[in-house]
Design an enzyme around this catalytic site. Sequence first.
Site, PDB file in Angstrom:
ATOM      1  N   THR A 163      -4.296   4.532   5.026  1.00  0.00           N
ATOM      2  CA  THR A 163      -3.967   3.437   5.938  1.00  0.00           C
ATOM      3  C   THR A 163      -4.396   2.122   5.266  1.00  0.00           C
ATOM      4  O   THR A 163      -5.300   2.122   4.427  1.00  0.00           O
ATOM      5  CB  THR A 163      -4.675   3.596   7.293  1.00  0.00           C
ATOM      6  OG1 THR A 163      -6.086   3.655   7.073  1.00  0.00           O
ATOM      7  CG2 THR A 163      -4.215   4.861   7.996  1.00  0.00           C
ATOM      8  N   GLY A 190      -6.146  -0.638   6.098  1.00  0.00           N
ATOM      9  CA  GLY A 190      -7.541  -1.042   6.189  1.00  0.00           C
ATOM     10  C   GLY A 190      -8.472  -0.103   5.451  1.00  0.00           C
ATOM     11  O   GLY A 190      -9.420  -0.539   4.778  1.00  0.00           O
ATOM     12  N   CYS A 191      -8.212   1.193   5.544  1.00  0.00           N
ATOM     13  CA  CYS A 191      -9.078   2.181   4.895  1.00  0.00           C
ATOM     14  C   CYS A 191      -8.917   2.145   3.381  1.00  0.00           C
ATOM     15  O   CYS A 191      -9.883   2.361   2.642  1.00  0.00           O
ATOM     16  CB  CYS A 191      -8.766   3.577   5.440  1.00  0.00           C
ATOM     17  SG  CYS A 191      -9.093   3.739   7.202  1.00  0.00           S
ATOM     18  N   THR A 192      -7.708   1.878   2.917  1.00  0.00           N
ATOM     19  CA  THR A 192      -7.479   1.746   1.481  1.00  0.00           C
ATOM     20  C   THR A 192      -8.207   0.513   0.946  1.00  0.00           C
ATOM     21  O   THR A 192      -8.860   0.553  -0.108  1.00  0.00           O
ATOM     22  CB  THR A 192      -5.972   1.636   1.181  1.00  0.00           C
ATOM     23  OG1 THR A 192      -5.320   2.836   1.634  1.00  0.00           O
ATOM     24  CG2 THR A 192      -5.718   1.457  -0.304  1.00  0.00           C
ATOM     25  N   ALA A 249     -11.966   1.340   0.872  1.00  0.00           N
ATOM     26  CA  ALA A 249     -12.309   2.271  -0.209  1.00  0.00           C
ATOM     27  C   ALA A 249     -12.272   1.574  -1.565  1.00  0.00           C
ATOM     28  O   ALA A 249     -13.162   1.780  -2.410  1.00  0.00           O
ATOM     29  CB  ALA A 249     -11.351   3.459  -0.190  1.00  0.00           C
TER      30      ALA A 249
END
Length: 218
Positions: free
Chosen positions: A110, A112-114, A117
């Site tokens: 997703t 935001g998560c990418t 990370a």
Amino acid sequence: MASTLAKHLLPSSLLPTCNNSTQPPKHHPSAAAASFRSHFHGLKLSISTTSSSGLTSSKTSLLLTVVAGKVNKGSVPPSFTLKDQDGKSVSLSKFKGKPVVVYFYPADETPGCTKQACAFRDSYEKFKKAGAQVVGISGDDAASHKAFAKKYRLPFTLLSDEGNKVRKDWGVPSDLFGTLPGRQTYVLDKNGVVQLIYNNQFQPEKHIDETLKLLQSL
């Protein structure tokens, strides 16, 4: 004071209205309720309106409660053993003796998560210099984590919490009215004691800034 608080926290369309007419309303549900959870940690707002059919009186109650997570600053969180992106079992106790950053995120791939990370990846040397390990946890399976880590060259551990058991055990709050797993970061010191809890769903890169600040002060 309750009405003032409601005006600031609720959309105008959901605020209760007063009816001074002596005529009963043509249509009014017998009861209505709405519940909201803010992206600020632990804030839950509930508002309910009750009325009797054919009567002009109404009763409105506003409840503001703090929902405390199971893991708090100064506590030792529940241990766990989960599979990493290579299918190997990893226990929280493995990191005892050094600081560890445990960050819960909604899902692989997703936006935001990418972004989050990759921000941890780009600052990974700073975390190593502080002597800390970084561990990401989501409900994705090991195969998804492996592909995610390979695609973005993530040098740290990703753990698979299928069924979200650890997320629930730690009391990580949901977001967007409970429809999205929360984004919450914990910093544990070398003794396994929580020194920081940071929750920010919409600015994922801030998790890295806040954790580094804390680690550099330990």
